[in-house]
Scaffold this motif. Structure first.
Motif, PDB file in Angstrom:
ATOM      1  N   LEU A 189      19.337  -2.012  40.114  1.00 56.69           N
ATOM      2  CA  LEU A 189      17.864  -2.170  39.478  1.00 56.69           C
ATOM      3  C   LEU A 189      17.769  -1.102  38.683  1.00 56.69           C
ATOM      4  O   LEU A 189      17.189  -0.883  37.357  1.00 56.69           O
ATOM      5  CB  LEU A 189      16.988  -3.456  40.033  1.00 56.69           C
ATOM      6  CG  LEU A 189      17.659  -4.520  40.362  1.00 56.69           C
ATOM      7  CD1 LEU A 189      16.526  -4.915  41.558  1.00 56.69           C
ATOM      8  CD2 LEU A 189      17.840  -5.564  39.213  1.00 56.69           C
ATOM      9  N   SER A 190      17.520  -0.044  39.901  1.00 51.12           N
ATOM     10  CA  SER A 190      16.852   1.353  38.951  1.00 51.12           C
ATOM     11  C   SER A 190      17.953   1.984  37.927  1.00 51.12           C
ATOM     12  O   SER A 190      17.083   2.256  37.160  1.00 51.12           O
ATOM     13  CB  SER A 190      16.755   2.273  40.245  1.00 51.12           C
ATOM     14  OG  SER A 190      16.109   1.801  41.188  1.00 51.12           O
ATOM     15  N   ASP A 191      19.222   1.979  37.974  1.00 51.40           N
ATOM     16  CA  ASP A 191      20.130   2.531  37.133  1.00 51.40           C
ATOM     17  C   ASP A 191      20.212   1.492  35.591  1.00 51.40           C
ATOM     18  O   ASP A 191      19.928   2.443  34.596  1.00 51.40           O
ATOM     19  CB  ASP A 191      21.167   2.033  37.391  1.00 51.40           C
ATOM     20  CG  ASP A 191      22.032   3.101  38.866  1.00 51.40           C
ATOM     21  OD1 ASP A 191      21.027   4.364  38.708  1.00 51.40           O
ATOM     22  OD2 ASP A 191      22.845   3.756  38.783  1.00 51.40           O
ATOM     23  N   ALA A 192      19.990   0.140  35.944  1.00 51.38           N
ATOM     24  CA  ALA A 192      19.620  -0.674  34.633  1.00 51.38           C
ATOM     25  C   ALA A 192      18.683  -0.443  33.847  1.00 51.38           C
ATOM     26  O   ALA A 192      18.456  -0.479  32.540  1.00 51.38           O
ATOM     27  CB  ALA A 192      19.721  -2.266  35.550  1.00 51.38           C
ATOM     28  N   ILE A 193      16.992  -0.597  34.937  1.00 47.45           N
ATOM     29  CA  ILE A 193      16.123  -0.292  34.028  1.00 47.45           C
ATOM     30  C   ILE A 193      15.410   1.118  33.299  1.00 47.45           C
ATOM     31  O   ILE A 193      15.489   1.096  32.931  1.00 47.45           O
ATOM     32  CB  ILE A 193      15.245  -0.245  35.174  1.00 47.45           C
ATOM     33  CG1 ILE A 193      14.993  -1.888  35.604  1.00 47.45           C
ATOM     34  CG2 ILE A 193      14.059  -0.042  35.074  1.00 47.45           C
ATOM     35  CD1 ILE A 193      13.770  -2.205  36.729  1.00 47.45           C
ATOM     36  N   ALA A 194      16.388   2.237  34.290  1.00 53.00           N
ATOM     37  CA  ALA A 194      16.178   3.786  33.769  1.00 53.00           C
ATOM     38  C   ALA A 194      16.723   3.696  32.138  1.00 53.00           C
ATOM     39  O   ALA A 194      16.430   3.732  31.090  1.00 53.00           O
ATOM     40  CB  ALA A 194      16.663   4.841  34.369  1.00 53.00           C
ATOM     41  N   GLY A 195      18.572   3.064  32.270  1.00 51.47           N
ATOM     42  CA  GLY A 195      18.983   3.080  30.768  1.00 51.47           C
ATOM     43  C   GLY A 195      18.378   1.683  30.335  1.00 51.47           C
ATOM     44  O   GLY A 195      18.189   2.321  28.829  1.00 51.47           O
ATOM     45  N   MET A 196      17.636   0.910  30.333  1.00 50.56           N
ATOM     46  CA  MET A 196      16.798  -0.377  29.550  1.00 50.56           C
ATOM     47  C   MET A 196      15.445   0.845  28.656  1.00 50.56           C
ATOM     48  O   MET A 196      14.978   0.949  27.585  1.00 50.56           O
ATOM     49  CB  MET A 196      16.419  -1.618  30.144  1.00 50.56           C
ATOM     50  CG  MET A 196      15.773  -2.049  29.216  1.00 50.56           C
ATOM     51  SD  MET A 196      13.901  -2.354  29.347  1.00 50.56           S
ATOM     52  CE  MET A 196      13.276  -2.033  31.222  1.00 50.56           C
ATOM     53  N   LEU A 197      15.063   1.712  29.410  1.00 47.39           N
ATOM     54  CA  LEU A 197      13.497   2.175  29.226  1.00 47.39           C
ATOM     55  C   LEU A 197      14.010   3.170  28.377  1.00 47.39           C
ATOM     56  O   LEU A 197      13.454   3.767  27.047  1.00 47.39           O
ATOM     57  CB  LEU A 197      13.518   3.280  30.318  1.00 47.39           C
ATOM     58  CG  LEU A 197      12.773   1.664  30.945  1.00 47.39           C
ATOM     59  CD1 LEU A 197      11.829   2.877  32.391  1.00 47.39           C
ATOM     60  CD2 LEU A 197      11.242   1.356  31.084  1.00 47.39           C
ATOM     61  N   LEU A 198      15.629   4.061  28.629  1.00 43.60           N
ATOM     62  CA  LEU A 198      15.814   5.312  27.434  1.00 43.60           C
ATOM     63  C   LEU A 198      16.693   4.636  25.899  1.00 43.60           C
ATOM     64  O   LEU A 198      17.130   5.784  25.140  1.00 43.60           O
ATOM     65  CB  LEU A 198      16.500   6.519  28.002  1.00 43.60           C
ATOM     66  CG  LEU A 198      15.955   6.604  29.367  1.00 43.60           C
ATOM     67  CD1 LEU A 198      16.780   7.965  29.938  1.00 43.60           C
ATOM     68  CD2 LEU A 198      15.063   7.492  28.441  1.00 43.60           C
ATOM     69  N   ALA A 199      17.042   3.201  25.692  1.00 41.22           N
ATOM     70  CA  ALA A 199      17.569   2.476  24.383  1.00 41.22           C
ATOM     71  C   ALA A 199      16.673   2.985  23.835  1.00 41.22           C
ATOM     72  O   ALA A 199      15.957   3.532  23.147  1.00 41.22           O
ATOM     73  CB  ALA A 199      18.163   1.162  25.091  1.00 41.22           C
ATOM     74  N   PRO A 200      17.588   3.393  22.610  1.00 40.68           N
ATOM     75  CA  PRO A 200      17.932   3.937  21.383  1.00 40.68           C
ATOM     76  C   PRO A 200      16.788   2.395  20.685  1.00 40.68           C
ATOM     77  O   PRO A 200      17.412   1.376  21.179  1.00 40.68           O
ATOM     78  CB  PRO A 200      18.694   4.068  20.650  1.00 40.68           C
ATOM     79  CG  PRO A 200      20.350   2.977  21.262  1.00 40.68           C
ATOM     80  CD  PRO A 200      20.104   3.318  22.628  1.00 40.68           C
ATOM     81  N   VAL A 201      15.868   2.757  19.647  1.00 44.81           N
ATOM     82  CA  VAL A 201      14.926   1.625  19.134  1.00 44.81           C
ATOM     83  C   VAL A 201      16.026   1.004  17.430  1.00 44.81           C
ATOM     84  O   VAL A 201      16.203   2.079  16.740  1.00 44.81           O
ATOM     85  CB  VAL A 201      13.907   1.687  18.904  1.00 44.81           C
ATOM     86  CG1 VAL A 201      13.067   0.867  17.993  1.00 44.81           C
ATOM     87  CG2 VAL A 201      13.302   2.708  19.857  1.00 44.81           C
TER      88      VAL A 201
END
Length: 226
Positions: A189-201
């Motif tokens: 979950l930590s990895d997935a959430i960090a990736g989601m937060l940093l995803a391009p817009v």
């Protein structure tokens, strides 16, 4: 543990289980008292002052259990966004791993996020778990290159992602009799959430508008559950 404290603990445990099984609105205070083995059908009122006090105690108990873990992880040195996210997520899965089986907490909080009476209480996070607010500020600073509305919208998804995933794992564990790998869940979950937060817009204006709409619909912030 004093008799009064044992009675309170039994009521909290019974309420958490019944709410998770039947829904928060469907369970009366009397039913909670009976499930806790308390012959006083007004026990919830006596110990908590009523339904809102019971719900507040359930929320505060969980936040208090994750607060010290989050503080230690964050204060030991959070050098990245992933470290910040782990300081929010891992304490939740650690607490889940230590609860008596079967557990009901994740399913209760999954329901609570969508219950107006409880989600309002969960906005008191800074009072019970101040470290969560500190981590939230750190996350915001690390994402300062993004539109603030997008950051708010994405952080609102964090509690939903953690609670929904943990609730499904908790339910599967009870159904199948298998012990969840909570440390692995925390890492994933930590990895997935960090990736989601940093995803391009993709489309900044559209994304910002969507984030504001999601927030207005009652999404929970990153620190409101654990």
């Amino acid at each position: 543990m004093a008799r009064s404290e044992r009675a309170r603990s039994a009521l909290l445990d019974a309420a958490e289980r019944l709410f998770a099984q039947q829904g928060i609105a469907q369970v009366s205070d009397r039913k909670v008292a009976e499930a806790a083995g308390n012959s006083n059908h007004s026990a919830v009122g006596y110990h908590f002052g009523g339904r809102e006090g019971l719900l507040r105690a359930l929320v505060d108990r969980h936040l208090a259990e994750i607060e010290e873990r989050s503080r230690v992880m964050f204060d030991e040195g959070s050098a990245s966004l992933l470290d910040d996210v782990r300081a929010l997520v891992v304490p939740v899965t650690e607490v889940m791993a230590e609860l008596p089986r079967p557990t009901w907490r994740a399913r209760f909080f999954s329901l609570a996020l969508h219950d107006p009476s409880v989600s309002r209480l969960m906005r008191r996070t800074s009072e019970v778990a101040p470290t969560t607010a500190r981590i939230g500020q750190s996350v915001g600073a690390r994402l300062s290159h993004l539109d603030p509305a997008v950051v708010r919208g994405r952080t609102m998804l964090m509690a939903h992602l953690v609670n929904s995933a943990c609730a499904e794992i908790e339910e599967k564990a009870e159904r199948d009799g298998e012990e969840p790998d909570w440390p692995g869940v925390g890492d994933f979950l930590s990895d997935a959430i960090a990736g989601m937060l940093l995803a391009p817009v993709s489309r900044p204006r559209s994304a910002a508008a969507g984030a504001r709409q999601a927030g207005a619909s009652g999404g929970a912030g990153a620190g409101r559950e654990g």
